[in-house]
Write a protein that holds these residues in place. Structure first.
Motif, mmCIF file in Angstrom:
data_model
loop_
_atom_site.group_PDB
_atom_site.id
_atom_site.type_symbol
_atom_site.label_atom_id
_atom_site.label_comp_id
_atom_site.label_asym_id
_atom_site.label_seq_id
_atom_site.Cartn_x
_atom_site.Cartn_y
_atom_site.Cartn_z
ATOM 1 N N ASP A 1 -12.193 -2.382 -0.248
ATOM 2 C CA ASP A 1 -10.783 -2.513 -0.620
ATOM 3 C C ASP A 1 -10.613 -3.374 -1.868
ATOM 4 N N SER B 1 -4.735 5.335 -1.142
ATOM 5 C CA SER B 1 -3.734 4.432 -0.568
ATOM 6 C C SER B 1 -3.491 4.738 0.900
ATOM 7 N N SER C 1 2.689 0.259 -10.716
ATOM 8 C CA SER C 1 1.510 0.340 -9.844
ATOM 9 C C SER C 1 0.562 -0.834 -10.050
ATOM 10 N N ALA D 1 2.252 1.633 -3.516
ATOM 11 C CA ALA D 1 1.226 2.127 -4.445
ATOM 12 C C ALA D 1 1.018 3.632 -4.275
ATOM 13 N N GLY D 2 1.037 4.099 -3.025
ATOM 14 C CA GLY D 2 0.895 5.532 -2.789
ATOM 15 C C GLY D 2 2.092 6.323 -3.285
ATOM 16 N N SER E 1 -9.325 -1.895 -5.445
ATOM 17 C CA SER E 1 -8.082 -2.477 -5.955
ATOM 18 C C SER E 1 -8.254 -2.973 -7.384
ATOM 19 N N ARG F 1 0.831 -1.212 0.000
ATOM 20 C CA ARG F 1 0.000 0.000 0.000
ATOM 21 C C ARG F 1 0.863 1.259 0.000
ATOM 22 N N CYS G 1 1.104 -3.813 -7.645
ATOM 23 C CA CYS G 1 0.787 -3.407 -6.268
ATOM 24 C C CYS G 1 -0.705 -3.494 -6.001
ATOM 25 N N TRP G 2 -1.510 -2.964 -6.902
ATOM 26 C CA TRP G 2 -2.956 -2.984 -6.703
ATOM 27 C C TRP G 2 -3.526 -4.383 -6.883
#
Length: 233
Positions: free
Chosen positions: A107, A81, A153, A31-32, A111, A28, A156-157
């Motif tokens: 979530d 995020s 990214s 991703a941010g 995602s 997370r 990650c998601w």
């Protein structure tokens, strides 16, 4: 004032360190940070002007939609995020299983949405960069950075969606089970009340056993006067 210091052996036992070392927390945060790099690089150097003009143009094929797409998606993904990161930090305080199920569902939904958004964004930004007629001196690195971190990214998601789905599978259906238990208790209570409230005077006994049918006699139908015919013979 006495200073409290943690030894290397006690450091992994700290709640903050344990939270930051979790794979979901790391994904997370990444991703941010990737979203922050995408919109910050395009905001600072994503718009440049040619030497013959003072008008600012997007470095991605002079297409303002491409820059706007990446900046908007980056800002929203960054905010979400760290919003869910704060929710994860207070996850142990949330006791209600219903609230946890709602958070995990949101979530998982977001995602999946962000995985699709960044996949489309990576393809769109890469296509616009390859079709650019002229390359700017200052904006080239920003364009490459936005394309690269849009690609980074995506996993990650995807991983965050997988963790949310696994959390939903592990979450027991407690509210549904409690409703069934409460219904069974209500039915048992009603049946017991009905049995105990049944008057003894209305109990039925078989006449072959020589027992009375009830403590109070049942009303009988009166027999009318019968006519007797006498034979004259």
């Amino acid at each position: 004032m006495r200073r409290v210091s943690l030894s290397p052996q006690e450091l992994p036992e700290n709640n903050v360190v344990h939270f930051l070392r979790q794979p979901q927390t790391i994904a997370r945060i990444l991703a941010g940070l990737f979203s922050l790099i995408i919109f910050a690089s395009l905001v600072t150097d994503g718009y440049q002007n040619l030497t013959a003009s003072s008008q600012l143009r997007c470095v991605l094929n002079d297409n303002g939609v491409a820059c706007g797409y990446a900046i908007t998606a980056g800002v929203l993904a960054f905010l979400q995020s760290f919003l869910f990161l704060a929710i994860d930090a207070y996850n142990n305080i949330i006791i209600s299983h219903k609230v946890k199920s709602v958070i995990l569902s949101l979530d998982l939904t977001f995602s999946i949405i962000w995985s699709c958004i960044w996949f489309v964004g990576f393809c769109f930004l890469a296509n616009q960069w390859n079709r650019s007629a002229h390359h700017y001196l200052l904006g080239s690195s920003s364009a490459r950075a936005s394309i690269a971190f849009a690609f980074f990214s995506i996993p990650c998601w995807v991983y965050l969606g997988y963790e949310a789905l696994r959390g939903l599978w592990a979450e027991p259906p407690i509210p549904y089970k409690q409703s069934l238990d409460e219904g069974a208790v209500v039915l048992t209570t009603l049946s017991s009340v009905t049995t105990t409230s049944f008057p003894k005077s209305m109990e039925y006994h078989s006449p072959t056993k020589g027992r009375r049918t009830s403590s109070t006699p049942l009303p009988q139908t009166p027999v009318g006067n019968q006519l007797t015919f006498l034979n004259d013979n």
